[in-house]
Scaffold this active site. Structure first.
Site, PDB file in Angstrom:
ATOM      1  CG  ASP A 161      -1.916  -1.141   1.204  1.00 56.74           C
ATOM      2  OD1 ASP A 161      -2.623  -1.309   0.200  1.00 56.74           O
ATOM      3  OD2 ASP A 161      -1.950  -1.883   2.201  1.00 56.74           O
ATOM      4  CG  HIS A 173      -1.020  -1.656  -7.496  1.00 54.16           C
ATOM      5  ND1 HIS A 173      -0.039  -2.129  -8.336  1.00 54.16           N
ATOM      6  CD2 HIS A 173      -0.693  -2.111  -6.259  1.00 54.16           C
ATOM      7  CE1 HIS A 173       0.841  -2.831  -7.639  1.00 54.16           C
ATOM      8  NE2 HIS A 173       0.447  -2.837  -6.373  1.00 54.16           N
TER       9      HIS A 173
END
Length: 424
Positions: free
Chosen positions: A13, A41
């Site tokens: 992340d 993503h």
């Protein structure tokens, strides 16, 4: 020819999709080389906001070919759903700009079910799985109990080979978990609805990359998650089940002889973590909630609130080394603008002693953060595009990171939009 791997330095992340979308214009090919649909993503560009899970983040560039490599856990259901999702937003996808390795192994429907059942069994000792079937898939792959995507081309042969595997998995479903077994009818519906739709995209990627190297094409490798989630070098057992390390990129892409010239490591200006496991610098209470809300820290795949804390120099230095990073991108720098002081975890205290070395995974639960504070800049930096124009305190923070982790910071993200970036 120039090849670059974009990888995560910490727990995942970090903003890798944002960076792939930014620099993919300099590359001919973008390839996902590991992992599966268990992470997201997030990309924001002229087409809108997207959360991608299997598709490479280069799909928004019309002149770029996107490749899903043989190292990926290929889930046809998730992939077809994602293809439909981006097409609805005006993105053109065809076998000309999206290619899937015919040597990628298929993530089957029972992998997801087994993942969910095992997390239920573990109860309060669960590993924090995203329940996308990743661990059962890779376990079966290394037991040679999976099917290659290329086998979908011949339906009869596919079912002749997959049926005994299904019967083997049913033994576990019924006898270990007391769950309903899979049937041929259920599997046939899955094949017709999802699996058959990816056949036009299947490619001999070994031949494709041979041609690309001959033609001196520039290739960008896109990783999932971060160094601390790597199956070998991460915080075992709270890792993913594949290699998130840059050196695996040529293997997972389908071109093991290919060389990597650049490794761009991505790290947030502060720390976040989704899932279970040790997180030494974790905050709680009001200050954690404030940082989480400022950064909108919720998992792109799960929607779960991310655990948050200050930048962890000890973990970041370890991640830089594991990834062999040649340069860094620091993302979400603008989020820290509300702070009077910027906290940084610089060392761990373990057994009454301070150390700047990342410890063996089982010792992390006993480690305590040692924190230093830098002066905050307390002003909006989202419109700044040159390093020299940043407030001195913001420049000092970047230089501090460089000095502590031993790697040059080339990119500084000051917003989610594609152009909200400072390039040094």
């Amino acid at each position: 020819m120039s090849n670059c791997a974009i990888v995560g330095i910490n727990w995942g992340d970090e903003g890798k999709g944002r960076m792939v979308d930014l620099i993919s214009s300099d590359y001919d090919i973008v390839v996902r080389y590991q992992g599966g649909g268990n992470a997201g993503h997030t990309v924001i560009n002229e087409y809108g906001k997207f959360s991608l899970h299997l598709l490479p983040s280069g799909i928004f560039r019309k002149d770029v070919i996107s490749v899903i490599g043989n190292g990926v856990a290929l889930d046809p259901e998730s992939l077809v759903t994602e293809i439909d999702y981006v097409r609805e937003k005006g993105i053109e996808l065809s076998p000309q700009n999206l290619k899937i390795s015919d040597r990628a192994s298929l993530l089957m429907p029972w992998h997801k079910e087994l993942d969910c059942l095992e997390e239920q069994r573990l109860k309060d000792k669960a590993y924090g799985s995203t329940k996308q079937g990743i661990a059962p898939f890779y376990s079966d792959k290394f037991q040679k109990k999976t099917m290659l995507a290329g086998e979908l081309r011949d339906e009869k042969s596919f079912f002749d080979r997959v049926t005994p595997i299904m019967e083997w998995k049913n033994l576990t479903l019924k006898n270990v978990y007391g769950a309903e077994p899979f049937t041929y009818e259920k599997l046939k519906a899955w094949y017709d609805t999802y699996a058959s739709r990816i056949i036009p995209y299947l490619t001999d990627t070994e031949e494709f990359f041979d041609s690309a190297m001959t033609e001196q094409k520039n290739i960008l490798f896109e990783a999932q998650l971060g160094a601390l989630r790597d199956i070998d070098f991460g915080i075992v057992p709270y890792t993913t089940s594949s290699s998130t390390i840059a050196s695996y990129a040529p293997i997972g892409a389908g071109a093991p002889a290919m060389k990597i010239d650049r490794v761009l490591g991505v790290v947030k200006a502060y720390s976040t973590c989704v899932g279970e496991g040790p997180f030494v610098c974790e905050w709680s209470g009001d200050k954690a909630e404030r940082l989480r809300e400022e950064g909108m820290e919720y998992g792109a795949k799960t929607g779960r609130p991310r655990r948050v804390g200050p930048l962890d120099i000890v973990a970041t230095r370890y991640g830089v080394k594991a990834q062999g990073a040649t340069e860094l991108a620091v993302t979400k720098m603008d989020i820290l603008s509300f702070m009077d002081e910027i906290p940084v975890c610089v060392r761990y205290e373990l057994d009454g002693k301070e150390s700047d070395r990342f410890p063996f995974p089982s010792r992390l639960d006993d480690a305590k953060p040692v924190t230093e504070y830098l002066k905050g800049w307390k002003t909006d930096i989202s419109g700044i595009r040159r390093f020299e124009d940043l407030p001195k305190e913001a420049r000092d923070y970047i230089l501090y990171i460089e000095d502590k982790v031993g790697c040059f910071v080339k990119y500084i993200s000051v917003g989610a939009e594609r152009d909200a970036i400072i390039i040094r």
